[in-house]
Motif scaffolding. Structure first.
Motif, PDB file in Angstrom:
ATOM      1  N   LYS A   1       0.354  -1.511  -0.719  1.00 20.09           N
ATOM      2  CA  LYS A   1      -0.269  -0.264  -0.431  1.00 20.09           C
ATOM      3  C   LYS A   1       1.324   1.192   0.259  1.00 20.09           C
ATOM      4  N   ALA A   2       2.082   1.484   0.745  1.00 17.26           N
ATOM      5  CA  ALA A   2       3.129   2.308   0.485  1.00 17.26           C
ATOM      6  C   ALA A   2       3.132   2.668  -1.109  1.00 17.26           C
ATOM      7  N   LEU A   3       3.807   1.804  -1.111  1.00 12.78           N
ATOM      8  CA  LEU A   3       4.150   1.667  -2.104  1.00 12.78           C
ATOM      9  C   LEU A   3       3.356   2.132  -4.145  1.00 12.78           C
ATOM     10  N   ALA A   4       2.549   1.802  -3.698  1.00 10.92           N
ATOM     11  CA  ALA A   4       1.696   1.987  -4.125  1.00 10.92           C
ATOM     12  C   ALA A   4       1.336   3.886  -4.109  1.00 10.92           C
ATOM     13  N   GLN A   5       1.315   4.154  -3.157  1.00 14.10           N
ATOM     14  CA  GLN A   5       0.705   5.393  -2.946  1.00 14.10           C
ATOM     15  C   GLN A   5       2.090   6.306  -2.788  1.00 14.10           C
ATOM     16  N   MET A   6       3.361   5.724  -2.974  1.00 15.75           N
ATOM     17  CA  MET A   6       4.570   6.258  -3.441  1.00 15.75           C
ATOM     18  C   MET A   6       4.230   6.303  -5.167  1.00 15.75           C
ATOM     19  N   ARG A   7       3.619   5.826  -5.862  1.00 22.29           N
ATOM     20  CA  ARG A   7       3.487   5.529  -7.059  1.00 22.29           C
ATOM     21  C   ARG A   7       2.385   6.722  -7.732  1.00 22.29           C
ATOM     22  N   VAL A   8       0.836   6.616  -7.092  1.00 21.24           N
ATOM     23  CA  VAL A   8       0.475   7.769  -7.247  1.00 21.24           C
ATOM     24  C   VAL A   8       0.578   9.432  -6.768  1.00 21.24           C
ATOM     25  N   ASP A   9       1.587   9.271  -6.117  1.00 18.74           N
ATOM     26  CA  ASP A   9       1.345  10.889  -5.856  1.00 18.74           C
ATOM     27  C   ASP A   9       3.367  11.477  -6.023  1.00 18.74           C
ATOM     28  N   GLY A  10       3.525  10.528  -6.567  1.00 12.46           N
ATOM     29  CA  GLY A  10       4.997  10.347  -7.509  1.00 12.46           C
ATOM     30  C   GLY A  10       6.403  11.337  -6.764  1.00 12.46           C
ATOM     31  N   THR A  11       6.301  10.291  -5.403  1.00 12.83           N
ATOM     32  CA  THR A  11       7.212  10.182  -4.308  1.00 12.83           C
ATOM     33  C   THR A  11       8.552   9.141  -5.141  1.00 12.83           C
ATOM     34  N   LEU A  12       8.043   8.526  -5.747  1.00 11.19           N
ATOM     35  CA  LEU A  12       9.152   7.040  -6.392  1.00 11.19           C
ATOM     36  C   LEU A  12       9.377   7.744  -7.191  1.00 11.19           C
ATOM     37  N   LYS A  13       8.679   8.720  -8.476  1.00 15.20           N
ATOM     38  CA  LYS A  13       9.721   9.649  -9.431  1.00 15.20           C
ATOM     39  C   LYS A  13      10.544  10.015  -9.317  1.00 15.20           C
ATOM     40  N   GLN A  14      10.539  10.388  -8.408  1.00 13.48           N
ATOM     41  CA  GLN A  14      11.177  12.130  -7.367  1.00 13.48           C
ATOM     42  C   GLN A  14      12.213  11.319  -7.332  1.00 13.48           C
ATOM     43  N   LEU A  15      12.310  10.351  -6.292  1.00 16.18           N
ATOM     44  CA  LEU A  15      13.545   9.666  -5.608  1.00 16.18           C
ATOM     45  C   LEU A  15      14.225   9.175  -7.132  1.00 16.18           C
ATOM     46  N   SER A  16      13.808   8.529  -7.992  1.00 20.94           N
ATOM     47  CA  SER A  16      14.217   8.357  -9.463  1.00 20.94           C
ATOM     48  C   SER A  16      15.063   9.676 -10.106  1.00 20.94           C
ATOM     49  N   VAL A  17      14.303   9.941 -10.554  1.00 17.05           N
ATOM     50  CA  VAL A  17      14.904  11.594 -10.799  1.00 17.05           C
ATOM     51  C   VAL A  17      16.456  12.213 -10.308  1.00 17.05           C
ATOM     52  N   LYS A  18      16.101  12.231  -8.608  1.00 17.70           N
ATOM     53  CA  LYS A  18      16.683  12.664  -8.382  1.00 17.70           C
ATOM     54  C   LYS A  18      18.282  11.814  -7.647  1.00 17.70           C
ATOM     55  N   TYR A  19      18.434  10.615  -7.491  1.00 15.20           N
ATOM     56  CA  TYR A  19      19.283  10.056  -7.215  1.00 15.20           C
ATOM     57  C   TYR A  19      19.648   9.084  -9.147  1.00 15.20           C
ATOM     58  N   LEU A  20      18.623   8.959  -9.863  1.00 17.50           N
ATOM     59  CA  LEU A  20      19.470   8.104 -11.076  1.00 17.50           C
ATOM     60  C   LEU A  20      18.905   9.220 -12.230  1.00 17.50           C
ATOM     61  N   GLY A  21      18.723  10.060 -12.102  1.00 13.40           N
ATOM     62  CA  GLY A  21      18.812  11.266 -13.200  1.00 13.40           C
ATOM     63  C   GLY A  21      17.618  10.940 -14.319  1.00 13.40           C
ATOM     64  N   SER A  22      17.181   9.876 -14.009  1.00 11.49           N
ATOM     65  CA  SER A  22      15.732   9.689 -14.788  1.00 11.49           C
ATOM     66  C   SER A  22      14.494   8.926 -14.147  1.00 11.49           C
ATOM     67  N   ASN A  23      13.418   8.801 -14.515  1.00 14.56           N
ATOM     68  CA  ASN A  23      12.528   7.944 -13.773  1.00 14.56           C
ATOM     69  C   ASN A  23      12.720   6.648 -14.656  1.00 14.56           C
ATOM     70  N   ILE A  24      12.736   5.649 -14.067  1.00 17.05           N
ATOM     71  CA  ILE A  24      13.212   4.370 -14.232  1.00 17.05           C
ATOM     72  C   ILE A  24      11.930   3.227 -12.895  1.00 17.05           C
ATOM     73  N   THR A  25      11.172   4.308 -12.953  1.00 16.88           N
ATOM     74  CA  THR A  25       9.898   3.555 -11.551  1.00 16.88           C
ATOM     75  C   THR A  25       8.358   2.742 -12.562  1.00 16.88           C
ATOM     76  N   VAL A  26       8.396   3.016 -14.263  1.00 15.78           N
ATOM     77  CA  VAL A  26       8.035   2.505 -15.287  1.00 15.78           C
ATOM     78  C   VAL A  26       8.212   1.867 -15.673  1.00 15.78           C
ATOM     79  N   PRO A  27       6.921   0.585 -16.621  1.00 14.73           N
ATOM     80  CA  PRO A  27       8.229  -0.050 -17.045  1.00 14.73           C
ATOM     81  C   PRO A  27       8.729   0.367 -18.733  1.00 14.73           C
ATOM     82  N   THR A  28       9.806   0.418 -19.106  1.00 15.54           N
ATOM     83  CA  THR A  28       9.675   1.120 -20.555  1.00 15.54           C
ATOM     84  C   THR A  28       9.294   0.161 -21.568  1.00 15.54           C
ATOM     85  N   ARG A  29       8.536   0.712 -23.166  1.00 15.00           N
ATOM     86  CA  ARG A  29       8.264   0.196 -23.835  1.00 15.00           C
ATOM     87  C   ARG A  29       8.826   0.057 -25.055  1.00 15.00           C
TER      88      ARG A  29
END
Length: 256
Positions: free
Chosen positions: A228-256
């Protein structure tokens, strides 16, 4: 993540069924979530100047604990010992960039979705002429011990696999000529190059690699709360923000 594969196999062979794990109520009562990671996998987990752990995995763990309403204790352990620690109840959760394999699934529980999406990549020194594994001519290829990178090379029957405890040691091996290449994720290698490592990618991505958060078997309430916590982080953009901060891009969604 280096040394011998026997440690990794021994960890997987431990029986989880007889161990009493801390479920959500126990974690809440304790007021602390014990989260393990290698601390040797920049930019996902690495030591900070003050001795604490920092990186994408570290901050994901802290955010999960915040949403569960408990403090987080980050624990550094050799990657090859993490599964055994989860099985024994020493750790509540692993946010350690673990890929799903049948062997690991028999030993621990995985969340329902990866928390980021990446791929295996061969990296070689910037002055190397090698464009793929074959081009290394059997020279040493370095990987972290107990990882899917090690398994990949051994499954490929590559003749000269050398293992280390983590990426920082591998970079030293490459710089000193003790290794002619390394396999890690494209994100780890790309960030290392940006940070000054004299490396380059060799060839295409070798295999997709989508890591998960893991925990010991038979902890349904804790697993549901972390999901539940991880799902909330996906929805509210927290996971994306952390990815961009540390990794330089958003890799929290599947590539197509």
């Amino acid at each position: 993540m280096f040394k011998s594969a026997s440690l990794f196999l021994a960890a997987l062979s431990l029986s989880a069924a007889s161990v009493a794990h801390a479920d959500l109520a126990d974690v809440k009562k304790r007021g602390e979530l014990r989260v393990v990671m290698s601390g040797e996998y920049p930019p996902f987990s690495l030591p900070a100047p003050d001795g604490s752990l920092t990186g994408f995995d570290a901050d994901v763990a802290r955010e999960i604990g915040k949403r569960l309403g408990v403090k987080v204790r980050l624990i550094k352990a050799e990657f090859s010992s993490i599964i055994a620690g989860l099985q024994s109840g020493q750790f509540d959760l692993a946010v350690a960039s673990q890929s799903k394999t049948p062997e690991r699934e028999r030993a621990v529980d995985f969340l329902s979705k990866p928390y980021y999406y990446d791929g295996f990549q061969l990296f070689v020194p910037a002055n190397s002429a090698a464009k793929n594994l074959a081009g290394l001519g059997g020279k040493p290829v370095a990987v972290a011990q107990g990882t899917v990178f090690e398994k990949f090379l051994r499954d490929q029957k590559y003749p000269n696999v050398v293992t280390y405890s983590g990426e920082p040691e591998i970079y030293l091996a490459l710089a000193s000529g003790r290794a002619a290449g390394m396999i890690t994720t494209r994100t780890v290698g790309s960030v290392a190059i940006k940070n000054g490592q004299k490396l380059k990618a060799a060839g295409p991505v070798l295999q997709q690699d989508n890591p998960y958060i893991t925990l010991g078997k038979n902890q349904p309430q804790l697993k549901a709360a972390v999901e539940k916590a991880l799902a909330q982080m996906r929805v509210d953009g927290t996971l994306k923000q952390l990815s961009v901060k540390y990794l330089g891009s958003n890799i929290t969604v599947p590539t197509r």
